[in-house]
Motif scaffolding. Structure first.
Motif, mmCIF file in Angstrom:
data_model
loop_
_atom_site.group_PDB
_atom_site.id
_atom_site.type_symbol
_atom_site.label_atom_id
_atom_site.label_comp_id
_atom_site.label_asym_id
_atom_site.label_seq_id
_atom_site.Cartn_x
_atom_site.Cartn_y
_atom_site.Cartn_z
ATOM 1 N N THR A 40 0.929 -1.181 -0.002
ATOM 2 C CA THR A 40 -0.215 -0.114 0.311
ATOM 3 C C THR A 40 0.909 1.561 0.312
ATOM 4 O O THR A 40 0.087 2.428 -0.716
ATOM 5 N N ARG A 41 2.058 0.926 0.721
ATOM 6 C CA ARG A 41 2.711 2.158 0.472
ATOM 7 C C ARG A 41 3.360 2.633 -0.619
ATOM 8 O O ARG A 41 4.390 1.817 -1.696
ATOM 9 N N GLU A 98 1.988 -6.354 11.304
ATOM 10 C CA GLU A 98 1.027 -7.831 12.362
ATOM 11 C C GLU A 98 0.692 -6.604 12.928
ATOM 12 O O GLU A 98 0.651 -6.666 14.185
ATOM 13 N N LYS A 103 -4.665 -7.448 8.997
ATOM 14 C CA LYS A 103 -4.483 -8.475 8.210
ATOM 15 C C LYS A 103 -6.176 -9.335 7.822
ATOM 16 O O LYS A 103 -6.382 -9.483 6.261
ATOM 17 N N PHE A 147 7.690 -17.900 7.972
ATOM 18 C CA PHE A 147 9.131 -18.180 7.073
ATOM 19 C C PHE A 147 9.815 -17.188 8.124
ATOM 20 O O PHE A 147 8.817 -16.295 9.038
#
Ligand code: NAD
Length: 504
Positions: A40-41, A98, A103, A147
């Protein structure tokens, strides 16, 4: 389902072009996927690609990658300005901020854009996959794909299933991670998943030892590095940043309804409040200012063996066998009491006992305890403590024996289980609880800790070299000292101890 598509044909959309998203895009593109990268940035995705171009160029210069491979990898990643531009994706991996709300909003938005068979994978380190899926039209397609940083180098991927996750989706992502050259382990969506949960005691027990002024940071670090950890807990917390480390501990603590087992440390809170965040702020547990002198371990030259008659070795243990060889080489006669109920060495004036959790003071006057080591090699830092009632001659004799046996003995306060035994027992116990609760398997826990945080051994490897009963004794000694929930023994560990008992 997209699961049926040949792996390389799958189009992957990576959302979030930060440190993790860029690494994920890199490994996906390296395997041959077409990757769309969205952030989005403004300019973030382009910027990430530029950074990746530079880091690949340096790999090419060093001869670690061919220019052709680097160009092919880069050609597979295309920044997109809108999520709608990636509507034909068959897998979306999310590595955005986070925050649960952000999310969830992203997945809901994506449900209106991508096909019903597109798999949703979240790289969250701490948010519940079950909660994240709630409200989706197809919650069964959401899975955690956790990950580790740096993504291209770290082998581990935790494949996290929530209550809604369809088993075939988790299995598919597991296989996909393997095709990306990773080692995948299944995890149930519970606070901290596997690695961030099992690792908590590595920090917590150290912070407790420091708060109680049992010893110094440099001694804790040296003793744990002696069993193979690449970094001691103090060095590691300083590297991670106390703000980040504290936030993870606090989130695991809250998510477990304030179970005392995971209680954060006042000492770390103070470091955070004082802006002493570690390396990044110039000072944490250690001082990183240019002029600061890093504290060093006090090294003592190895002493000669004390002249002693009536030496006995105790216990059937590889370490004591190694001591026996050293005494034989030094021409010292001894009796080996293999059936002794403790491990160590005695003379008429000293019992030098490997810790079983109890303090030296609780065992007698002429007693000193020393730490576990998980190796028969000497010449490493080893914590030890004399009884509060030991004479100075007795304490000196204990120090001399350890030194002559080629250790670098480090005297610490006489507290339960010293440093290594206390920390490793708690790591094993946490892993045992994770297995008990179906979060992971024994093998999954071992792999996760070795590959996710570079542990020298998995918790169950240490258990195999110790014994369930031995770990329980240490935990019970700690529990008797501290009273409370923190050191309660995992039911899984108790079962192992019963299973190891001789049939009657
Ligand atoms: P980061 O801050 O480097 O990158 C996050 C990126 O997401 C930023 O570029 C931001 O602009 C973008 N973003 C934020 N909201 C967005 C949205 N709604 N849509 C699209 N883009 C958005 O963060 P990171 O360290 O790469 O972490 C990303 C995720 O990975 C987090 O969930 C984090 O917990 C997890 N994670 C991080 C690490 C680590 O060591 N950094 C390790 C494992 C997992």
């Amino acid at each position: 389902m997209s699961g049926q598509l040949p792996v390389q044909k799958r189009i992957v959309l990576v959302v979030g072009a930060g440190i993790m998203g860029t690494g994920i895009a890199q490994v996906a593109a390296q395997t041959g996927h077409s990757v769309w990268l969205f952030d989005t940035r403004e300019g973030a995705a382009q910027g990430a690609l530029e950074k990746l171009r530079n880091s690949l160029a340096s790999l090419v210069t060093k001869g670690k990658m061919t220019d052709l491979d680097a160009q092919a990898l880069l050609a597979n990643i295309v920044p997109v300005a809108r999520l709608q531009d990636a509507a034909s994706s068959s897998l979306v991996i999310e590595a955005i901020v986070e925050q649960a709300q952000a999310k969830r909003a992203l997945w809901q938005q994506l449900e209106d854009i991508v096909g019903a068979d597109c798999v949703f994978a979240s790289n969250t380190s701490s948010i519940s996959i079950t909660a994240m899926a709630q409200g989706l039209r197809h919650p069964e397609r959401l899975v955690g794909m956790h990950f580790f940083n740096p993504v291209p180098l770290m082998k581990l991927v935790e494949v996290v299933s929530g209550l809604h996750t369809a088993p075939h989706i988790a299995a598919d992502i597991f296989t996909l991670a393997q095709t990306w050259g990773k080692v995948a382990v299944h995890a149930r969506s519970t606070p901290g998943f596997i690695v961030n949960r099992i690792a908590r005691p590595y920090y917590a027990e150290t912070l407790a030892l420091l708060q109680e002024q049992c010893t110094s940071p440099v001694v804790v670090d040296a003793c744990l590095k002696a069993i193979g950890f690449r970094m001691g807990p103090c060095e590691l917390m300083d590297l991670i940043g106390h703000d980040t480390n504290f936030a993870v501990t606090e989130s695991v603590y809250q998510a477990n309804f304030f179970d005392k087992r995971y209680m954060p440390s006042l000492l770390q809170r103070e470091l955070v409040d004082g802006g002493l965040l570690g390396r990044k702020s110039g000072r944490g547990i250690y001082d990183y200012a240019g002029s600061a002198i890093k504290p060093q371990l006090v090294a003592t030259p190895n002493a000669n063996f004390p002249v002693a008659k009536g030496v006995q070795l105790h216990g059937s243990d590889p370490r004591i066998d190694a001591w026996a060889s050293r005494l034989t080489t030094a021409g010292i006669s001894f009796i080996h009491q293999r059936n002794s109920d403790w491990i160590g060495l005695s003379t008429p004036t000293l019992q030098l006992r490997q810790t079983d959790g109890r303090t030296a003071s609780s065992l007698g006057a002429n007693v000193a305890v020393f730490d576990m080591a998980f190796t028969t090699e000497g010449s490493h830092a080893l914590a030890w403590a004399p009884s509060a009632r030991a004479s100075s001659a007795c304490a000196a004799e204990a120090q001399a024996w350890l030194s002559a046996l080629a250790y670098q003995p480090q005297q610490v306060a006489d507290q339960c289980a010293l440093i290594v035994a206390r920390t490793v027992a708690m790591l094993i116990n946490e892993a045992a609880d994770a297995v008990q609760q179906g979060v992971c398997t024994v093998e999954g826990a071992n792999q996760a800790m070795k590959l996710g945080v570079n542990y020298p051994a998995g918790p169950f490897d240490w258990l195999a070299a110790w014994s369930a009963q031995g770990v329980i004794q240490v935990l019970e000694a700690l529990d008797a000292q501290y009273r409370g929930e923190r050191y309660r023994v995992s039911p899984w560990l108790r079962q192992q101890a019963y299973a190891a008992m001789d049939e009657v």
